[in-house]
Each structure stands twice: as structure tokens, then as C-alpha cells.
Design a protein around this motif. Structure first.
Motif, short mmCIF file in Angstrom:
data_model
loop_
_atom_site.label_atom_id
_atom_site.label_comp_id
_atom_site.label_asym_id
_atom_site.label_seq_id
_atom_site.Cartn_x
_atom_site.Cartn_y
_atom_site.Cartn_z
N THR A 225 -49.83 10.83 -29.38
CA THR A 225 -49.81 12.19 -29.94
C THR A 225 -48.65 12.99 -29.36
N LEU A 226 -48.44 12.88 -28.05
CA LEU A 226 -47.33 13.57 -27.39
C LEU A 226 -45.99 13.11 -27.96
N CYS A 227 -45.82 11.80 -28.11
CA CYS A 227 -44.57 11.26 -28.65
C CYS A 227 -44.35 11.70 -30.10
N GLU A 228 -45.39 11.68 -30.89
CA GLU A 228 -45.28 12.13 -32.29
C GLU A 228 -44.85 13.60 -32.36
N ALA A 229 -45.43 14.42 -31.49
CA ALA A 229 -45.07 15.85 -31.45
C ALA A 229 -43.62 16.03 -31.01
N GLU A 230 -43.19 15.28 -30.00
CA GLU A 230 -41.80 15.37 -29.54
C GLU A 230 -40.83 14.90 -30.62
N CYS A 231 -41.19 13.85 -31.34
CA CYS A 231 -40.36 13.39 -32.45
C CYS A 231 -40.21 14.50 -33.49
N LYS A 232 -41.30 15.13 -33.82
CA LYS A 232 -41.27 16.22 -34.81
C LYS A 232 -40.37 17.36 -34.31
N ASN A 233 -40.46 17.66 -33.01
CA ASN A 233 -39.64 18.73 -32.42
C ASN A 233 -38.14 18.47 -32.55
N ILE A 234 -37.75 17.20 -32.47
CA ILE A 234 -36.32 16.89 -32.54
C ILE A 234 -35.89 16.44 -33.94
N GLY A 235 -36.82 16.46 -34.88
CA GLY A 235 -36.46 16.21 -36.28
C GLY A 235 -36.44 14.75 -36.70
N CYS A 236 -37.27 13.94 -36.10
CA CYS A 236 -37.38 12.55 -36.53
C CYS A 236 -38.86 12.20 -36.71
N THR A 237 -39.11 11.04 -37.24
CA THR A 237 -40.47 10.60 -37.49
C THR A 237 -40.79 9.40 -36.60
N TYR A 238 -41.88 9.50 -35.89
CA TYR A 238 -42.34 8.43 -35.01
C TYR A 238 -42.64 7.19 -35.83
N GLY A 239 -42.08 6.07 -35.42
CA GLY A 239 -42.43 4.79 -36.01
C GLY A 239 -41.61 4.31 -37.18
N LEU A 240 -40.65 5.12 -37.65
CA LEU A 240 -39.81 4.65 -38.75
C LEU A 240 -38.87 3.55 -38.24
N PRO A 241 -38.51 2.61 -39.11
CA PRO A 241 -37.57 1.57 -38.66
C PRO A 241 -36.16 2.12 -38.46
N SER A 242 -35.35 1.34 -37.77
CA SER A 242 -33.94 1.70 -37.53
C SER A 242 -33.18 1.87 -38.83
N ASP A 243 -32.25 2.81 -38.79
CA ASP A 243 -31.32 2.97 -39.90
C ASP A 243 -30.15 2.02 -39.63
N LEU A 244 -30.19 0.87 -40.25
CA LEU A 244 -29.19 -0.17 -39.98
C LEU A 244 -27.83 0.15 -40.59
N LYS A 245 -27.72 1.27 -41.30
CA LYS A 245 -26.44 1.69 -41.85
C LYS A 245 -25.77 2.76 -40.99
N ASN A 246 -26.45 3.19 -39.94
CA ASN A 246 -25.92 4.22 -39.05
C ASN A 246 -24.98 3.57 -38.03
N GLU A 247 -23.69 3.62 -38.30
CA GLU A 247 -22.69 2.96 -37.45
C GLU A 247 -22.69 3.50 -36.02
N PHE A 248 -22.90 4.81 -35.86
CA PHE A 248 -22.90 5.37 -34.51
C PHE A 248 -24.07 4.81 -33.70
#
Length: 175
Positions: A122-145
Motif C-alpha cells: 500500500t505504501l509503495c502504491e501510494a508513493e508510485c501515485k505521488n510520483i506519477g507512475c503505476t505500481y506493477g506495470l511492465p517496463s517500457d522497452l521503448k524508453n531509450e533513457f
């Protein structure tokens, strides 16, 4: 209850899938621990992130070396891993499977560390939401950076710090 760097590690691991940053966060925490109490479980978690970073970049030899080392540490440090809210047995099984995948040069697939403490999730999910990402989504394999961060990031701060430390050592030697 858990060290903030550990929670940050989990957020970067499960939310951003930024394994390079996972390594940076937890390594800094690990280095802050007194040398007489090395806490190898932190090294095991760092090595998992490093291995995944290498596997995602198709550096299978580096990935395999790190994952085997991580697995060895996780087997030895089971109590410490459990104290971090993780299921040590399940983590060991995941890492054994990953070793086989890497040995067979299977492409990277995202996975979640087996967190058994619901409050930590729950803490990790809340922190993810705070920084604008979603807990548990797979990697964006097109993100070169994300894929090549070690070569694309701004290293000036690291270079400056290394130079400062070198100068400090030199001054001590010169007395």
C-alpha cells in the motif's frame, strides 16, 4: 518501519522499472551502514536490480553473473529478506527461474518482488501515485533513457564528487 531508501528502491523497481536508479538508491543506503555490520541482503537486492538492467539490455553474461550472486546472498540472508516484508522462499524461486531464463538468453520480462507485507505494498502504491507512475506495470522497452541510463545520464555531479574525494585523500597524505 522500513528504511526510506528501501521503499524508494521498491517504488523504482515496481513503478518506474528504473533498475539503474534502484542500484544507486540502495547502494548509497548500504554504504551508509557501518563497515562492521555490512548487511549483505542489501547487496543481494542491488544485484537483482543490476542483473535486470543488464538482461533488459541483452547483456546476458553480466546479468547472469549478478543474478547468480544475488541468489546466493538471498539464500544466506533469508531472515533479513523476510524482515524486509518479502517472501524469501518465493523470491528464491523467482531468481532460480530468472537464472535459467538468462542462461537461455531469454528476453527480459518485468516481475515483481514477492512482497508479503500488505502495508508495504500500500505504501509503495501510494508513493508510485505521488510520483506519477503505476505500481506493477511492465517496463517500457521503448524508453531509450531507461534502457541505457548508465551511458546517457549526466555524470558531472559524480565526477565532481570523485575529484573532491581524491583531493581530500591527497591533502591527508601530504599532511
Amino acid at each position: 518501519m522500513y528504511p526510506k531508501p528501501y521503499v524508494d528502491f521498491l517504488v523504482h523497481f515496481h513503478g518506474l522499472r528504473d533498475y539503474f536508479e534502484c542500484h544507486e538508491i540502495l547502494e548509497e543506503h548500504w554504504k551508509s551502514i557501518p563497515k562492521h555490520d555490512p548487511k549483505k541482503h542489501w547487496v543481494g537486492l542491488i544485484q537483482i536490480a543490476v542483473s535486470l538492467y543488464h538482461q533488459r539490455r541483452q547483456n546476458y553474461s553480466g546479468a547472469l553473473r549478478m543474478m547468480r550472486s544475488a541468489l546466493h546472498i538471498i539464500e544466506i540472508e533469508q531472515n533479513e529478506i523476510e524482515a524486509l516484508g518479502l517472501d524469501a522462499r518465493q523470491l528464491r524461486e523467482q531468481l532460480c527461474k530468472r537464472v535459467k531464463d538468462i542462461e537461455n538468453k531469454q528476453p527480459y520480462e518485468s516481475f515483481n518482488l514477492p512482497i508479503k507485507d500488505k502495508r508495504l505494498i500500500t505504501l509503495c502504491e501510494a508513493e508510485c501515485k505521488n510520483i506519477g507512475c503505476t505500481y506493477g506495470l511492465p517496463s517500457d522497452l521503448k524508453n531509450e533513457f531507461l534502457l541505457h541510463k548508465h551511458t546517457l545520464r549526466d555524470r558531472q555531479e559524480v565526477i565532481d564528487e570523485r575529484l573532491a574525494q581524491k583531493n581530500l585523500r591527497k591533502k591527508k597524505r601530504e599532511g
